[in-house]
Design a protein around this motif. Sequence first.
Motif, PDB file in Angstrom:
ATOM      1  N   PRO A  15     -10.399  14.123  38.527  1.00  0.00           N
ATOM      2  CA  PRO A  15     -10.808  15.072  39.265  1.00  0.00           C
ATOM      3  C   PRO A  15     -10.024  15.699  40.631  1.00  0.00           C
ATOM      4  O   PRO A  15     -10.369  16.841  40.835  1.00  0.00           O
ATOM      5  N   LEU A  16      -9.073  15.226  40.994  1.00  0.00           N
ATOM      6  CA  LEU A  16      -8.331  15.617  42.013  1.00  0.00           C
ATOM      7  C   LEU A  16      -7.515  16.826  41.425  1.00  0.00           C
ATOM      8  O   LEU A  16      -7.530  17.671  42.048  1.00  0.00           O
ATOM      9  N   ILE A  17      -6.943  16.877  40.107  1.00  0.00           N
ATOM     10  CA  ILE A  17      -6.238  18.035  39.728  1.00  0.00           C
ATOM     11  C   ILE A  17      -7.258  19.030  39.398  1.00  0.00           C
ATOM     12  O   ILE A  17      -6.950  20.118  39.783  1.00  0.00           O
ATOM     13  N   LEU A  18      -8.331  18.636  38.733  1.00  0.00           N
ATOM     14  CA  LEU A  18      -9.429  19.897  38.515  1.00  0.00           C
ATOM     15  C   LEU A  18      -9.845  20.448  39.841  1.00  0.00           C
ATOM     16  O   LEU A  18      -9.919  21.555  39.743  1.00  0.00           O
ATOM     17  N   SER A  19      -9.798  19.662  41.061  1.00  0.00           N
ATOM     18  CA  SER A  19     -10.117  20.411  42.190  1.00  0.00           C
ATOM     19  C   SER A  19      -9.230  21.481  42.589  1.00  0.00           C
ATOM     20  O   SER A  19      -9.679  22.478  43.194  1.00  0.00           O
ATOM     21  N   PHE A  76      -0.459  15.005  42.018  1.00  0.00           N
ATOM     22  CA  PHE A  76      -1.261  15.370  42.889  1.00  0.00           C
ATOM     23  C   PHE A  76      -0.790  16.056  44.367  1.00  0.00           C
ATOM     24  O   PHE A  76      -1.126  17.362  44.670  1.00  0.00           O
ATOM     25  N   VAL A  77       0.267  15.348  44.816  1.00  0.00           N
ATOM     26  CA  VAL A  77       0.670  16.217  46.118  1.00  0.00           C
ATOM     27  C   VAL A  77       1.375  17.520  45.816  1.00  0.00           C
ATOM     28  O   VAL A  77       1.335  18.449  46.732  1.00  0.00           O
ATOM     29  N   GLN A  78       1.861  17.617  44.433  1.00  0.00           N
ATOM     30  CA  GLN A  78       2.635  18.759  44.095  1.00  0.00           C
ATOM     31  C   GLN A  78       1.462  19.731  43.706  1.00  0.00           C
ATOM     32  O   GLN A  78       1.648  21.303  44.349  1.00  0.00           O
ATOM     33  N   TRP A  79       0.552  19.506  43.115  1.00  0.00           N
ATOM     34  CA  TRP A  79      -0.589  20.529  42.707  1.00  0.00           C
ATOM     35  C   TRP A  79      -1.243  20.927  44.000  1.00  0.00           C
ATOM     36  O   TRP A  79      -1.452  22.103  44.240  1.00  0.00           O
ATOM     37  N   ASP A  80      -1.390  19.855  44.845  1.00  0.00           N
ATOM     38  CA  ASP A  80      -2.160  20.295  46.216  1.00  0.00           C
ATOM     39  C   ASP A  80      -1.228  21.153  47.160  1.00  0.00           C
ATOM     40  O   ASP A  80      -1.781  22.360  47.741  1.00  0.00           O
ATOM     41  N   ALA A  81       0.375  20.967  47.240  1.00  0.00           N
ATOM     42  CA  ALA A  81       0.908  21.864  47.967  1.00  0.00           C
ATOM     43  C   ALA A  81       1.128  23.194  47.240  1.00  0.00           C
ATOM     44  O   ALA A  81       1.032  24.286  48.116  1.00  0.00           O
ATOM     45  N   MET A  82       0.992  23.343  46.007  1.00  0.00           N
ATOM     46  CA  MET A  82       1.276  24.583  45.330  1.00  0.00           C
ATOM     47  C   MET A  82      -0.175  25.304  45.464  1.00  0.00           C
ATOM     48  O   MET A  82      -0.098  26.591  45.525  1.00  0.00           O
TER      49      MET A  82
END
Length: 1239
Positions: free
Chosen positions: A580-584, A534-540
């Motif tokens: 759900p976090l990745i989908l967001s 998630f932290v990688q997806w969030d940053a990207m």
Amino acid sequence: MSVAGWRLRSAALGCPSPQFPGCPRQRGLPSFFRRSLGIMSWDPVNTLCEQLVKAVTVTMDPASTQRYRLEALKFCEEFKEKSPVCVPCGLKLAEKTQTAIVRHFGLQILEHVVKFRWNTMTRLEKVYLKNNVMGLISNGTQNILEEESHIKDVVSRIVVEMIKREWPQHWPDMLKELDTLSKQGETQTELVMFILLRLAEDVVTFQTLPAQRRRDIQQTLTQNMDKIFSFLLNTLQQNVNKYRRMKVDASQESKAQANCRVGIAALNTLAGYIDWVAMNHITADNCKLLEMLCLLLNEPELQVGAAECLLIVVSRKGKLEDRKPLMVLFGDVAMHYILSAAQTADGEGLVEKHYVFLKRLCQVLCSLGSQLCALVGSDSDVETPANLEKFLESFLAFTTHPSQFLRSSTQITWGALLRHEILSRDPRLLAIIPNYLRASMTNLVKVGFPSKTDSPSCEYSRFDFDSDEDFNCFFNSFRAQQGSVIRMACRLDPRTGFQMAGEWLKYQLSTPVEAGPTNSKTNESHCSIFSPAFVQWDAMTFFLESIISPVFRTLEKEEIPVSDGIELLQLVLRFETKDPLILSCVLSNVSALFPFVTYRPEYLPEVLSKLFASVTFEVVEESKAPRTRAVKNVRRHACSSIIKMCRDYPELVLPNFDMLYNHVKQLLSNELLLTQMEKCALMEALVLISNQFKDYERQKVFLEELMSPVVTLWLSEEMKRVLMNSEDFIRYVGADNRITHPVTEDPCGLNRSRISFCVYTILGVVKRACWPASLEEAKAGGFVVGYMSNGNPIYRNPCSVQVLKFFDNLLALIRTHNNLYTPEIVAKLGENFAKALDMLEVEKNAILGLPQPLLELYDSPVYKTVVERMQGFFCTLYDNCFHILGSAGSSMQQDFYSVEGLAALLLNSAFVNLDNIPDYRLRPMLRIFVKPLVLSCPSEHYESLICPILGPLFTYLQMRLSQKWQVISQRSLLCDEDTAEDNPESQEMLEEQLVRLLTREVMDLIAVCCVSKKGAEQNSAVAADGDDEEMMSAEVTVPSNSELTELGKCLMKQEDVCTALLITAYTSLSWKDTLSCQRTTSHLCWPLLKQGLTRNLMNPDAVIWFFTSVLKGLQVHGQHDGCMAALVHLAFQVYEALRPRYAELKTVMEAVPEIQKESLEQFDSKLLNVTLKKMAEKRRKDHFKRLIAGCIAKPLGEQFRKEVHIRNLPSLFKNVQPSLQSDVLENSEDGALIALFEP
């Protein structure tokens, strides 16, 4: 003691010899002390000293009882205040043979004498004390390595206090004496450094002495700055050289440490001077100081001090011409020393001392970058430095350091460099942009929580942050800064940024999602906010969002990489996940890439399909359980994305309107599939698209069809009955205490959702439906129905007919909701729902300024129990009803304001039962309903609508706030233990803070209604919960052109409203809320009073009350510079304007504490004599301020402080012959010491 012994003692301490002219022989003690003692001899002094030693020991002994300690403290304080033998006792107690605690007390006695008795001492007493103190420096302290730091500090304070009183007029060779002392050894040199530093701090930095003395001392320091700087640099150089020679010899370790101490002291002293002395001293001798500081960066014991000095130098402001020499720091040699020092410190691992040094070095480089931006391209003809590349690489090294704090420290300077007109075009800066973007990709990853160990940043964070919440708050700010800098970088190189973002996105899409050890508690296969995936997806996602905007703004239309963008969008649309976090994050990427669809509209259906699938997103395991916050966020995110798409690209979506409408109707047909908010969000999106019809009749028909479910529910007989009666209402929503299991049982949930659906839908339509922005299109579409007298068109909103149908029931609901707070209805809520009308915890935390819980926030259900659901329902319903009323004015305009009897309708609904409405409900009502109602109202409705509402409202609010503040004042005076138990401190704090916020809201509303050039700036400030202690500006400019608005004049015509406004404004000046006081004083009080005066309704008692209220405000808020300046200005305005007409004001002035009657008479005579030419306003105001100084409150730290009086000495720079000082020194030998202190 014999005469011979006294002579030896006096000689050793540098005391005046008994034989010099004018000084009689002394036996034992100097005659002036023997006279003060009467019959006492030296033995009683010894006795007193023994008693003082015992008293000091008792006060510092942890085993002492409180009674003995208080008695000992009282004895010591009374001795300092009253004893005539403070000096001999202080000197005896300060001897090296005593313990450090006793010596410190003895020196404190001497300091007390200098500060509070100096003006009453004779010349001989002053000379005696001065010489003994200088003797203490000479040989009265321990070795530099052994002496306690607090002893050194107090010795330096005593000398500085004497300097502040006597130098330079009566002590012209003070600097020479210090120079002589410094030659005795390291111990004395360090004390001299402390003296020079404290002198600079007191005179220049803190300015703790009268203006004339400060001016005299600062000018003399400036005149002697060449000598002082030379002395400081020589001291630093000599001791550093000795230290370097001796530290390699183990037998010389103590001497080396002594020299090191002096070097540190010299650096600290330099730091006290180099931020204010002329730049020529800093850059003298080919920038010798800067060279020395750069060299010392590689000396471990001295590097922090050197870096702090260097930081002060490179942070200097002033003329660009003076700052040019600082460019020498961009030279190869200086840059080499800075970089090598940074590498060495970083290479030795995480040691606090080295980390502090790295922070200072980072600040030095940041300030160097700021100087570079200021100098290059300005009129100072400074060229871009040759080794800019080396500087940028070193700066980038800090940006890639594991410490998140160091990374964040560089962002502002990166932004300045990338914004710079010339530097931003430099090939060397452009070449490093890819490296910066690559570093940002790492820096955007949210790791480094102090409680974790999953990143090298964590260890550094434990030095910088107290908790994970602190780090989270910091990182959010840091990330926002990075986003701004990334956008700047991409304006210069958009293609590189887009390519990197695309590669990162493809990598994340192809990498399996792994929750890791920190997975979700509700589903182990899902991520938590700490999961690596998630932290990688969030940053990207954040990186991509920051990149896309400058790509479209910077590149020409034909240069935009549409094909690449569409390819990325397709990859995202095909990506499937149940997390759900990745989908967001996926939805955010869809929104970010959506601008590419404007070039390829054929991909719009795919985008809509992805978003609609997410609107109904569920986790299988949750189907029967309450949805977690993460799932709810995904669904809301999808709805928001659809709304945003329809708002920003309505013309693109319009061709697909039928498909969109059918899909929404299908979703709405299942009552349980979506929450009410989600349903209304989709309906809002449809309304936004319908605005593109630009056809009144077509849009009206569509809105009727869209709102038909609301018509059926809202206008049904059952709903009318429920909304009209409070008891029926609480029974219908399930708040009447009939359930037996308040955790799980919720039979009336569907009823609540129906009410919410209706209110949400009405609000959505009122907010989103509008006429075309173009007048021509509006006329063509049938939206214009006429023109006002001033020529402005009168529009009609296609939603007006429908919304006005719902109006009666909406007002009934608001009236019923207000009546829920009556004691009878509250009693019927029963045990289960007694707290359903209370504030939500999130609201309390926001008001108290408490951080929101960070950990596992996304795992928890939104509402855990039926009671929490009920609480959320009441809170949201209340706000949304008033949002509808607040938005109706701006949305429907004439259709709304022309409703017959609107004032009576609103008074009988929104304003009923205000006595029982709590502050946390009244406050949003004022902000989201009353204020927009007033701001949107056409002037022709002021008399019929606004005045009948605001008149009673302002009168009521004045009474309510006065009572609330009276309770707060009484509470601060009374300490009732029983009350404290019933009303804990946290509840009291919450109540007080709510009263403050309500006060600000009320004063803001009055200002918006009454004063022109107001509104927006106050709106933003009042809206922030919890911002109680905001910085007050020291200088407040009260706008002299503040005039009443047309509405303000209309309100002031009515006597009861005029009275309420004036009383509220002037009473609020003494309420304990500085922010409200400053705003009211600056913008509201004088325009209101001036308008009141024009009506000639003021009697003398009223005028006295207004003036007294301002003075009371000064008594409460005078310690705050911002409030004090505004209140003094207001008091001055009132007195100057009204004193000629109301002689009674002089009586009020005469009652001001410590007022000088003669000065008042002088001020009044000039004010009343119209034939005299008036002084400048500033001089008149300064005179007035001195008159009322007795009622201006002081800060708490100064209220009980004993006043220190420093007398001015004869003027130093008027008619003084240059030879006078040298004559004094040359014409006297034995008498020189007395002459130094000649008055």
